[in-house]
Motif scaffolding. Structure first.
Motif, PDB file in Angstrom:
ATOM      1  N   ARG A  13      47.046  42.436  40.977  1.00  8.01           N
ATOM      2  CA  ARG A  13      45.901  42.828  40.154  1.00  8.01           C
ATOM      3  C   ARG A  13      45.598  41.766  39.103  1.00  8.01           C
ATOM      4  O   ARG A  13      44.511  41.732  38.535  1.00  8.01           O
ATOM      5  CB  ARG A  13      46.189  44.157  39.464  1.00  8.01           C
ATOM      6  N   VAL A  14      46.589  40.926  38.835  1.00  6.79           N
ATOM      7  CA  VAL A  14      46.449  39.896  37.802  1.00  6.79           C
ATOM      8  C   VAL A  14      46.380  38.498  38.410  1.00  6.79           C
ATOM      9  O   VAL A  14      45.571  37.666  38.003  1.00  6.79           O
ATOM     10  CB  VAL A  14      47.639  39.973  36.817  1.00  6.79           C
ATOM     11  N   ILE A  15      47.245  38.229  39.390  1.00  7.93           N
ATOM     12  CA  ILE A  15      47.318  36.913  40.024  1.00  7.93           C
ATOM     13  C   ILE A  15      46.607  36.978  41.371  1.00  7.93           C
ATOM     14  O   ILE A  15      46.947  37.797  42.234  1.00  7.93           O
ATOM     15  CB  ILE A  15      48.783  36.477  40.237  1.00  7.93           C
ATOM     16  N   VAL A  16      45.641  36.096  41.577  1.00  8.87           N
ATOM     17  CA  VAL A  16      44.809  36.125  42.784  1.00  8.87           C
ATOM     18  C   VAL A  16      45.282  35.086  43.793  1.00  8.87           C
ATOM     19  O   VAL A  16      45.458  33.909  43.462  1.00  8.87           O
ATOM     20  CB  VAL A  16      43.326  35.863  42.429  1.00  8.87           C
ATOM     21  N   GLY A  17      45.520  35.533  45.047  1.00 13.57           N
ATOM     22  CA  GLY A  17      45.749  34.619  46.161  1.00 13.57           C
ATOM     23  C   GLY A  17      47.084  33.921  46.216  1.00 13.57           C
ATOM     24  O   GLY A  17      47.226  32.896  46.880  1.00 13.57           O
ATOM     25  N   SER A 172      42.781  28.364  46.088  1.00 10.72           N
ATOM     26  CA  SER A 172      41.715  27.930  46.992  1.00 10.72           C
ATOM     27  C   SER A 172      40.374  28.158  46.304  1.00 10.72           C
ATOM     28  O   SER A 172      40.296  28.831  45.262  1.00 10.72           O
ATOM     29  CB  SER A 172      41.770  28.729  48.294  1.00 10.72           C
ATOM     30  N   VAL A 173      39.302  27.614  46.895  1.00 11.16           N
ATOM     31  CA  VAL A 173      37.963  27.773  46.299  1.00 11.16           C
ATOM     32  C   VAL A 173      37.604  29.245  46.180  1.00 11.16           C
ATOM     33  O   VAL A 173      37.138  29.718  45.130  1.00 11.16           O
ATOM     34  CB  VAL A 173      36.912  27.029  47.154  1.00 11.16           C
ATOM     35  N   ARG A 174      37.817  30.003  47.252  1.00 12.08           N
ATOM     36  CA  ARG A 174      37.480  31.422  47.255  1.00 12.08           C
ATOM     37  C   ARG A 174      38.323  32.193  46.236  1.00 12.08           C
ATOM     38  O   ARG A 174      37.797  33.044  45.507  1.00 12.08           O
ATOM     39  CB  ARG A 174      37.688  32.006  48.652  1.00 12.08           C
ATOM     40  N   ASP A 175      39.625  31.891  46.162  1.00 12.81           N
ATOM     41  CA  ASP A 175      40.499  32.586  45.216  1.00 12.81           C
ATOM     42  C   ASP A 175      40.129  32.265  43.774  1.00 12.81           C
ATOM     43  O   ASP A 175      40.216  33.130  42.890  1.00 12.81           O
ATOM     44  CB  ASP A 175      41.958  32.216  45.482  1.00 12.81           C
ATOM     45  N   GLU A 176      39.714  31.028  43.525  1.00  7.52           N
ATOM     46  CA  GLU A 176      39.326  30.669  42.160  1.00  7.52           C
ATOM     47  C   GLU A 176      38.044  31.388  41.752  1.00  7.52           C
ATOM     48  O   GLU A 176      37.890  31.804  40.600  1.00  7.52           O
ATOM     49  CB  GLU A 176      39.146  29.154  42.029  1.00  7.52           C
ATOM     50  N   GLU A 177      37.139  31.572  42.711  1.00  6.61           N
ATOM     51  CA  GLU A 177      35.918  32.339  42.429  1.00  6.61           C
ATOM     52  C   GLU A 177      36.260  33.794  42.113  1.00  6.61           C
ATOM     53  O   GLU A 177      35.703  34.385  41.179  1.00  6.61           O
ATOM     54  CB  GLU A 177      34.974  32.269  43.630  1.00  6.61           C
TER      55      GLU A 177
END
Length: 314
Positions: A13-17, A172-177
């Motif tokens: 929920r806090v860290i993505v990807g 990744s680009v998607r995860d950063e978005e």
């Protein structure tokens, strides 16, 4: 196993990807191990450590390490009470269940050394009196590998007390978005709630310690460790403590995957994370741009895996 998955899902929920890194930290948690998170600034080292600690209902204490932090700030100190005429112990930061040691390599070697007893024996000794740490005591330390100005590299004895070292890496680009969308209004870490209790964690840790290990797998661990000691590029090989850490990490991975026994693959998968930070390369190897991880991967590729018995018969 479901309880550990709940921890992983809560941290996501806090860290993505970064599922793999989150799983590694969760495995270290159920193995009673400490973790060193080493990466460049701004990738979420402190947030990841804080999210893991907040997922368990225990006390989280953060230490922002700087050169002026004293050993007594961590271990505590004795203070004279004029009313009673006696010395009273005032607990330090290490009295928490989860310790977030932020930028651990920015403090002096003397202060770093004050962590050694706590990380190994889970106790501190002040003025000849020993004080026990909480049973779920865990150190989550962060450090920046590229900024050496004003830092004090961790000595071998300190590194050897970390069950594993992990890196987060850029998203990744998607995860950063997705991260930008998640954090646009507020930091979700502020509202993160525990998903298991300290009592549940202790029960899980007890179950992990009972994971079955076939005798041939002891030999596999010893052979991997022995190869680090005789490798031509290695100055300092893995210690017996490192061999124990690899065993415990493999047990944790087996439990995480829903098994009550370990396989050779568990040992192979955990070896780079558990062993890489425990070896020291010769100067010539460093000049050839060899990395610790390269040596461990080479050893694992050359090692012969034992045939294990049918666990259905166990």
């Amino acid at each position: 196993m479901r309880s550990v998955q709940k921890i992983v899902e809560n941290i996501e929920r806090v860290i993505v990807g970064k599922r793999e890194v989150i799983e590694l930290l969760s495995i270290a948690l159920i193995c009673r191990g400490h973790v060193l998170i080493e990466d460049v600034p701004g990738v979420g080292k402190t947030t990841l450590a804080g999210a893991l600690a907040k997922s368990v209902s225990g006390r989280l204490k953060r230490i922002q390490f700087t050169p002026d932090v004293l050993p007594s700030d961590l271990t505590g100190f004795s203070m004279y009470n004029q009313k009673t005429g006696e010395f009273e112990y005032k607990a330090g930061t290490l009295s928490g269940e989860f310790i977030l040691a932020d930028e651990i390599n920015r403090t002096s070697p003397k202060t770093q050394a004050s962590l050694l007893e706590a990380m190994e024996e889970r106790q501190v000794t002040v003025d000849g009196v020993t004080y026990k740490m909480p049973k779920t005591f865990m150190v989550l330390a962060t450090q920046n590998p590229v900024d050496y100005l004003g830092t004090f590299p961790l000595p071998e004895a300190q590194m050897d007390r970390f069950l594993m070292k992990v890196s987060i890496g850029y998203p990744s680009v998607r995860d950063e978005e997705r991260m930008l969308a998640k954090y646009k209004a507020d930091n979700p870490l502020h509202t993160l709630q525990p998903v298991i209790s300290s009592e549940e964690l202790l029960q899980i840790q007890e179950q992990v310690s009972k994971i079955y290990v076939e005798e041939s797998l002891y030999s596999l661990i010893v052979e991997i460790v022995r190869q680090t000691r005789v490798h031509k590029d290695v100055l300092l090989g893995v210690s017996p403590r490192g061999a124990l850490s690899l065993l415990h990490a493999a047990q944790g991975l087996a439990f995480f995957n829903g098994r009550d026994y370990i396989l050779p693959d568990d040992i192979i998968k955990m070896a780079p994370y558990v062993l890489s930070h425990r070896i020291q390369l010769k100067h010539e190897a460093k000049l050839r741009n060899k990395a610790n991880e390269d040596i461990i991967h080479y050893i694992l590729e050359e090692i012969r895996l034992p045939k294990v018995k049918a666990y259905a018969e166990k």
